[in-house]
Design a protein around this motif. Structure first.
Motif, short mmCIF file in Angstrom:
data_model
loop_
_atom_site.label_atom_id
_atom_site.label_comp_id
_atom_site.label_asym_id
_atom_site.label_seq_id
_atom_site.Cartn_x
_atom_site.Cartn_y
_atom_site.Cartn_z
N ILE B 8 13.04 -8.86 -15.46
CA ILE B 8 11.98 -7.89 -15.69
C ILE B 8 12.42 -6.54 -15.12
O ILE B 8 12.81 -6.45 -13.95
N ASN B 9 12.44 -5.54 -15.98
CA ASN B 9 12.74 -4.21 -15.47
C ASN B 9 11.51 -3.67 -14.74
O ASN B 9 10.39 -3.73 -15.23
N GLN B 10 11.78 -3.14 -13.56
CA GLN B 10 10.74 -2.65 -12.67
C GLN B 10 9.78 -1.68 -13.35
O GLN B 10 8.58 -1.66 -13.05
N MET B 11 10.30 -0.90 -14.31
CA MET B 11 9.47 0.11 -14.97
C MET B 11 8.36 -0.53 -15.83
O MET B 11 7.32 0.10 -16.04
N THR B 12 8.59 -1.74 -16.28
CA THR B 12 7.59 -2.42 -17.12
C THR B 12 6.27 -2.61 -16.36
O THR B 12 5.19 -2.57 -16.95
N VAL B 13 6.40 -2.83 -15.07
CA VAL B 13 5.23 -3.05 -14.22
C VAL B 13 5.30 -2.10 -13.02
O VAL B 13 5.24 -2.52 -11.86
N LYS B 14 5.41 -0.82 -13.33
CA LYS B 14 5.65 0.14 -12.24
C LYS B 14 4.44 0.28 -11.33
O LYS B 14 4.55 0.85 -10.23
N GLN B 15 3.29 -0.27 -11.74
CA GLN B 15 2.11 -0.23 -10.86
C GLN B 15 2.27 -1.18 -9.68
O GLN B 15 1.53 -1.10 -8.70
N LEU B 16 3.26 -2.10 -9.75
CA LEU B 16 3.51 -3.02 -8.63
C LEU B 16 4.46 -2.38 -7.63
O LEU B 16 5.46 -1.78 -8.00
N SER B 17 4.16 -2.56 -6.33
CA SER B 17 5.12 -2.17 -5.30
C SER B 17 6.31 -3.13 -5.37
O SER B 17 6.23 -4.20 -5.99
N LEU B 18 7.40 -2.78 -4.72
CA LEU B 18 8.57 -3.66 -4.76
C LEU B 18 8.25 -5.05 -4.18
O LEU B 18 8.60 -6.07 -4.80
N PRO B 19 7.56 -5.14 -3.05
CA PRO B 19 7.20 -6.49 -2.55
C PRO B 19 6.29 -7.25 -3.53
O PRO B 19 6.45 -8.46 -3.70
N GLU B 20 5.37 -6.55 -4.16
CA GLU B 20 4.51 -7.21 -5.15
C GLU B 20 5.31 -7.72 -6.34
O GLU B 20 5.08 -8.82 -6.85
N LEU B 21 6.26 -6.91 -6.76
CA LEU B 21 7.12 -7.30 -7.89
C LEU B 21 7.93 -8.55 -7.52
O LEU B 21 8.00 -9.51 -8.30
N VAL B 22 8.52 -8.53 -6.35
CA VAL B 22 9.33 -9.67 -5.90
C VAL B 22 8.48 -10.93 -5.80
O VAL B 22 8.87 -12.01 -6.27
N LYS B 23 7.32 -10.80 -5.22
CA LYS B 23 6.40 -11.94 -5.09
C LYS B 23 6.03 -12.49 -6.46
O LYS B 23 6.07 -13.71 -6.71
N GLY B 24 5.71 -11.58 -7.40
CA GLY B 24 5.35 -12.00 -8.76
C GLY B 24 6.48 -12.74 -9.44
O GLY B 24 6.26 -13.74 -10.13
N CYS B 25 7.67 -12.25 -9.26
CA CYS B 25 8.84 -12.89 -9.88
C CYS B 25 9.04 -14.29 -9.32
O CYS B 25 9.29 -15.25 -10.08
N VAL B 26 8.96 -14.41 -8.01
CA VAL B 26 9.17 -15.72 -7.38
C VAL B 26 8.12 -16.72 -7.88
O VAL B 26 8.44 -17.85 -8.24
N GLU B 27 6.88 -16.27 -7.95
CA GLU B 27 5.80 -17.16 -8.38
C GLU B 27 5.98 -17.65 -9.82
O GLU B 27 5.67 -18.80 -10.15
N LEU B 28 6.49 -16.77 -10.67
CA LEU B 28 6.62 -17.13 -12.10
C LEU B 28 7.98 -17.74 -12.44
O LEU B 28 8.20 -18.15 -13.58
N GLY B 29 8.89 -17.75 -11.47
CA GLY B 29 10.23 -18.26 -11.77
C GLY B 29 11.12 -17.29 -12.50
O GLY B 29 12.11 -17.68 -13.12
N VAL B 30 10.79 -15.99 -12.41
CA VAL B 30 11.65 -14.96 -13.01
C VAL B 30 12.86 -14.75 -12.09
O VAL B 30 12.68 -14.43 -10.92
N PRO B 31 14.06 -14.93 -12.63
CA PRO B 31 15.23 -14.91 -11.73
C PRO B 31 15.87 -13.55 -11.50
O PRO B 31 16.72 -13.42 -10.61
N GLY B 32 15.49 -12.52 -12.30
CA GLY B 32 16.18 -11.23 -12.15
C GLY B 32 15.26 -10.04 -12.30
O GLY B 32 14.23 -10.11 -12.98
#
Lengths: 276, 276
Positions: B8-32
């Motif tokens: 997921i490119n960070q810009m797609t969900v730029k409303q998320l902070s970096l920690p929020e983005l990382v947390k979201g990825c881990v929860e959904l199994g997004v690897p990159g």
């Protein structure tokens, strides 16, 4: 520099009625006009043809036919019938060129190649019909930003691939600076088009940003943007093109101004950019 | 379908902070994740690298270097210095790919060919610098509607013409569906890019209309528009590409929604379109 070969497309000053447009052209020495079907129909086809002819103006093109990409048989038949009418209107107006905006993707479709083939099918039906009436079809490649909703023919190269399936007296192309200026293959494509006698129309508008919402009506007045107009003029001339140079600008800001003033400005810009 | 290779490119969900983005990825199994320099700098480069690495996420690309087209020597020197910094940031984040938005026409210029040559000059200076740090430069062709103000490299063919002047481990290209979907040469260009080992990044966004004013932030969620995503995925795979598939969408409507929800929706759309 005299204005031999210059033509103003009606859409550039669409705030002018047809009589106002004709009067403005006569006063400024503009020898040609490109017309659109809707305002011509509103004024009356025969009356419009007479008005323009009596003023000594050439009709350099009629816009527009096209919209060939429908899959539904009834829609396709309606599009073909409408294009036959457009061909007859072109003949009645005394122009040899009908500009085609070929159509975008049908709703829900992602098949660009299929849409392009349906354009070829329509040209096969309409080309002979047009040529019998002294009218040439001119495929206008539109900027790629219009590919989904207006025209799946996005480059001059694609337009030529389509046109070259038919005789040049039936089908050619439009070189419009607004749509093609960005393409690094444009020089070779213009040479190819000229060598085949396929340049049936040459239109100018400048590229300016930011683009407005919907991107349709943000074309720039000559000289205001990124397009090297003198280069394009020289390129089509070197390719053997001796036809008119039509200025066609869709611009909400120009349309809000006095039409006669915009016409005079367009003539001045043309002189400044293309007489050098 | 598992999510191996999805990013997921960070810009797609730029409303998320970096920690929020990382947390979201881990929860959904997004690897990159694909990252952008500005939010990374705001969080702190070293801290961002640590946060992402500790979560087990791959950084699939860094956006962006580029803007190479200035004529003024001081501006050029500043651009090169900024790109060296971007290369160092990419290395620090552990990604091997720096995406380049090459730059538009300088103010008042109409010289597309000259601008493209200045990009080549910059690549000659930066390519070795990047390769020494394990970073590959990836030229992103942008849609022709950005040619004047953002990127004079408008087709994959043009991007390859530039990239192929340099070793593939220094310079390659980005295949982004949003920018390239309309081009009838895209199949052959993807084959050419793959054969040369030049596909350094593969990004997805859909094409939807009407375009918003300024046209930058109107990219569509996967499946909402005209792009055949499965075709693109198959084309890069057949060309030998085995790298990540990054979703990068700029869209004001998506940005106004809950970021975690948009992330989950993007994952669902990706599964639906690319697992068929």
């Amino acid at each position: 520099m005299d204005l031999t070969g210059f033509s103003i497309n009606q859409m550039t000053v669409k705030q002018l009625s047809l009589p106002e447009l004709v009067k403005g052209c006569v006063e400024l020495g503009v020898p040609g006009v490109g017309l659109w079907r809707e305002p011509v129909a509103e004024y009356g086809l025969a009356a419009a043809a007479r008005l323009v002819a009596d003023a000594g103006l050439a009709v350099t093109s009629l816009c527009r036919g096209g919209f060939f990409t429908a899959i539904d048989p009834a829609e396709r038949a309606a599009a073909l019938a409408d294009n036959r009418a457009a061909i007859e209107e072109a003949a009645a107006l005394g122009t040899d060129t009908l500009v085609l905006v070929s159509g975008g993707l049908p709703s829900g479709s992602r098949d660009l190649a299929g849409a392009r083939e349906r354009i070829a099918d329509a040209l096969a039906e309409l080309g002979p019909y047009a040529a019998e009436r002294g009218v040439r079809l001119a495929i206008e490649p539109l900027h790629p930003m219009f590919a989904s909703d207006r025209c799946v023919v996005s480059t001059l190269s694609q337009a030529l691939d389509l046109a070259e399936r038919f005789p040049a007296e039936q089908v050619g192309i439009v070189v419009d600076t607004y749509h093609l200026w960005w393409d690094d293959r444009i020089a070779e494509d213009i040479r190819r088009a000229g060598a085949g006698g396929r340049i049936h129309c040459f239109q100018l508008a400048d590229w300016v940003t930011p683009l407005p919402e919907g991107v349709l009506n943000g074309r720039g007045q000559l000289g205001d943007g990124a397009v090297d107009m003198a280069w394009f003029r020289a390129a089509v001339a070197e390719a053997g093109y001796r036809g008119p140079v039509e200025v066609e600008i869709f611009n909400d800001v120009l349309w809000a101004r006095d039409g006669a003033e915009v016409l005079a400005q367009t003539v001045e810009r043309y002189r400044g950019l293309l007489s050098a």
